[in-house]
Design a protein around this motif. Structure first.
Motif, PDB file in Angstrom:
ATOM      1  N   GLY A  48       1.014  -1.263  -0.215  1.00  0.00           N
ATOM      2  CA  GLY A  48      -0.060   0.088  -0.049  1.00  0.00           C
ATOM      3  C   GLY A  48       0.759   1.275   0.127  1.00  0.00           C
ATOM      4  N   GLU A  49       0.221   2.429   0.284  1.00  0.00           N
ATOM      5  CA  GLU A  49       1.053   3.519   0.330  1.00  0.00           C
ATOM      6  C   GLU A  49       1.097   4.235   1.480  1.00  0.00           C
ATOM      7  N   VAL A  50       0.753   3.621   2.790  1.00  0.00           N
ATOM      8  CA  VAL A  50       1.082   4.060   4.072  1.00  0.00           C
ATOM      9  C   VAL A  50       1.405   3.062   5.034  1.00  0.00           C
ATOM     10  N   ALA A  51       2.282   3.297   5.890  1.00  0.00           N
ATOM     11  CA  ALA A  51       2.773   2.384   6.783  1.00  0.00           C
ATOM     12  C   ALA A  51       1.949   2.548   8.184  1.00  0.00           C
ATOM     13  N   GLN A  52       1.668   1.377   8.628  1.00  0.00           N
ATOM     14  CA  GLN A  52       1.082   1.508  10.066  1.00  0.00           C
ATOM     15  C   GLN A  52       1.846   0.481  10.705  1.00  0.00           C
ATOM     16  N   VAL A  53       1.813   0.531  12.132  1.00  0.00           N
ATOM     17  CA  VAL A  53       2.333  -0.276  12.973  1.00  0.00           C
ATOM     18  C   VAL A  53       1.266  -0.976  13.716  1.00  0.00           C
ATOM     19  N   ILE A  54       1.264  -2.341  13.803  1.00  0.00           N
ATOM     20  CA  ILE A  54       0.599  -2.973  14.540  1.00  0.00           C
ATOM     21  C   ILE A  54       1.522  -3.825  15.518  1.00  0.00           C
ATOM     22  N   CYS A  55       1.200  -3.971  16.798  1.00  0.00           N
ATOM     23  CA  CYS A  55       2.003  -4.595  17.715  1.00  0.00           C
ATOM     24  C   CYS A  55       1.655  -6.001  17.949  1.00  0.00           C
ATOM     25  N   LEU A  56       2.222  -7.172  17.763  1.00  0.00           N
ATOM     26  CA  LEU A  56       1.802  -8.329  18.176  1.00  0.00           C
ATOM     27  C   LEU A  56       2.711  -9.071  19.103  1.00  0.00           C
ATOM     28  N   THR A  74      -7.605   5.155  11.147  1.00  0.00           N
ATOM     29  CA  THR A  74      -8.304   5.567  12.240  1.00  0.00           C
ATOM     30  C   THR A  74      -7.515   4.608  13.551  1.00  0.00           C
ATOM     31  N   PRO A  75      -7.520   5.256  14.898  1.00  0.00           N
ATOM     32  CA  PRO A  75      -7.198   4.430  15.859  1.00  0.00           C
ATOM     33  C   PRO A  75      -8.286   3.125  16.009  1.00  0.00           C
ATOM     34  N   GLN A  76      -9.517   3.381  15.648  1.00  0.00           N
ATOM     35  CA  GLN A  76     -10.289   2.057  15.752  1.00  0.00           C
ATOM     36  C   GLN A  76      -9.898   1.032  14.683  1.00  0.00           C
ATOM     37  N   ALA A  77      -9.388   1.531  13.721  1.00  0.00           N
ATOM     38  CA  ALA A  77      -8.861   0.394  12.546  1.00  0.00           C
ATOM     39  C   ALA A  77      -7.794  -0.182  13.044  1.00  0.00           C
ATOM     40  N   GLN A  78      -6.672   0.479  13.641  1.00  0.00           N
ATOM     41  CA  GLN A  78      -5.812  -0.137  14.382  1.00  0.00           C
ATOM     42  C   GLN A  78      -6.076  -1.283  15.367  1.00  0.00           C
ATOM     43  N   LEU A  79      -7.234  -0.827  16.281  1.00  0.00           N
ATOM     44  CA  LEU A  79      -7.745  -1.794  17.371  1.00  0.00           C
ATOM     45  C   LEU A  79      -8.277  -2.983  16.664  1.00  0.00           C
ATOM     46  N   ASN A  80      -9.045  -2.602  15.628  1.00  0.00           N
ATOM     47  CA  ASN A  80      -9.451  -3.927  14.998  1.00  0.00           C
ATOM     48  C   ASN A  80      -8.367  -4.856  14.354  1.00  0.00           C
ATOM     49  N   SER A  81      -7.477  -4.145  13.989  1.00  0.00           N
ATOM     50  CA  SER A  81      -6.407  -5.186  13.550  1.00  0.00           C
ATOM     51  C   SER A  81      -5.879  -5.871  14.317  1.00  0.00           C
ATOM     52  N   LEU A  82      -5.844  -5.291  15.654  1.00  0.00           N
ATOM     53  CA  LEU A  82      -5.366  -6.162  16.616  1.00  0.00           C
ATOM     54  C   LEU A  82      -6.344  -7.259  17.131  1.00  0.00           C
ATOM     55  N   VAL A  83      -7.662  -6.915  17.074  1.00  0.00           N
ATOM     56  CA  VAL A  83      -8.466  -8.039  17.310  1.00  0.00           C
ATOM     57  C   VAL A  83      -8.421  -9.268  16.320  1.00  0.00           C
ATOM     58  N   THR A  84      -8.354  -8.717  14.897  1.00  0.00           N
ATOM     59  CA  THR A  84      -8.491  -9.702  13.909  1.00  0.00           C
ATOM     60  C   THR A  84      -7.274 -10.438  14.044  1.00  0.00           C
ATOM     61  N   TRP A  99      -5.935 -10.246  21.877  1.00  0.00           N
ATOM     62  CA  TRP A  99      -7.257  -9.592  21.799  1.00  0.00           C
ATOM     63  C   TRP A  99      -8.272 -10.437  20.994  1.00  0.00           C
ATOM     64  N   SER A 100      -7.973 -11.521  20.378  1.00  0.00           N
ATOM     65  CA  SER A 100      -8.724 -12.217  19.429  1.00  0.00           C
ATOM     66  C   SER A 100     -10.212 -12.515  19.942  1.00  0.00           C
ATOM     67  N   GLY A 101     -11.071 -12.220  19.107  1.00  0.00           N
ATOM     68  CA  GLY A 101     -12.356 -12.281  19.503  1.00  0.00           C
ATOM     69  C   GLY A 101     -13.003 -11.306  20.393  1.00  0.00           C
ATOM     70  N   LEU A 102     -12.282 -10.158  21.112  1.00  0.00           N
ATOM     71  CA  LEU A 102     -12.895  -9.370  21.802  1.00  0.00           C
ATOM     72  C   LEU A 102     -13.093  -7.929  21.164  1.00  0.00           C
ATOM     73  N   SER A 131      -0.545  -8.267  30.626  1.00  0.00           N
ATOM     74  CA  SER A 131       0.161  -7.026  30.578  1.00  0.00           C
ATOM     75  C   SER A 131       0.930  -7.018  28.876  1.00  0.00           C
ATOM     76  N   LEU A 132       0.813  -7.990  28.277  1.00  0.00           N
ATOM     77  CA  LEU A 132       1.053  -8.278  27.029  1.00  0.00           C
ATOM     78  C   LEU A 132       0.040  -7.717  26.095  1.00  0.00           C
ATOM     79  N   ALA A 133      -1.222  -8.054  26.290  1.00  0.00           N
ATOM     80  CA  ALA A 133      -2.385  -7.560  25.679  1.00  0.00           C
ATOM     81  C   ALA A 133      -2.457  -5.982  25.818  1.00  0.00           C
ATOM     82  N   PHE A 134      -2.316  -5.549  26.911  1.00  0.00           N
ATOM     83  CA  PHE A 134      -2.553  -4.055  27.131  1.00  0.00           C
ATOM     84  C   PHE A 134      -1.193  -3.236  26.275  1.00  0.00           C
TER      85      PHE A 134
END
Length: 185
Positions: A48-56, A74-84, A99-102, A131-134
């Protein structure tokens, strides 16, 4: 006194003669199409054209992953990526999410602090491994240029969350609070 004049004249000559002509108006500059963090050749996912960081998570450590998207999330889209959770390639690299399924909800950004609503969780497990999840949320959202810290709420009330050492805090958290459990990607 004479040396000062010689040094001043030499500095003026060197700075003035650097090979770049003075311009009266700004001009366009061609920058690289992708950031230096773009994936290398042979990647399975489209770039894509934009870099986003997801912490796994891998082996009880936080790992920042750079994903490419067409638009800044958006912040919500990044949170959704964590759940996905991780992509197939990330799963093959041993990455997962806590955060899977939450359901996580971004409640907004005030100043440079993001507020995140988290669901009710088993309090015993919260101290042992959550603490890993948060940390995933803090690490992900503070990678944004508009977020320096994250506050957590449950049912609109401030929430005490576990730090890597097991203590609970209701303070706003920064990525530096998780330095001890960060691992290079």
């Amino acid at each position: 006194m004479r040396w000062a004049r010689v040094i001043t004249a030499t500095a003026a000559f060197l700075l003035g003669g650097c090979g770049v002509d003075a311009q009266d108006e700004p001009h366009a500059v061609s920058l690289p199409r992708h950031a230096l963090t773009s994936p290398g050749p042979g990647t399975a996912e489209p770039v894509g054209e934009v870099a986003q960081v997801i912490c796994l998570v891998r082996d009880d450590k936080l790992v920042q992953q750079v994903r490419r998207t067409q638009a800044y999330p958006t912040p919500q889209a990044q949170l959704n990526s964590l759940v996905t959770g991780p992509t197939a390639r990330e799963r093959n690299a041993g990455l997962s999410t806590r955060w899977s399924g939450l359901v996580l909800s971004a409640r907004g950004i005030t100043g440079s602090a993001a507020t995140v609503e988290v669901p009710d969780a088993d309090e015993d497990s919260a101290r042992s491994g959550e603490s890993l999840a948060f940390g995933q949320i803090v690490c992900t959202l503070t990678a944004r240029p508009d977020v320096a810290e994250v506050r957590f709420v449950r049912d609109g009330q401030p929430l005490d969350v576990p730090l890597p050492d097991g203590t609970l805090t209701g303070a706003a958290l920064r990525s530096s609070d998780y330095d001890d459990i960060m691992q290079p990607g």
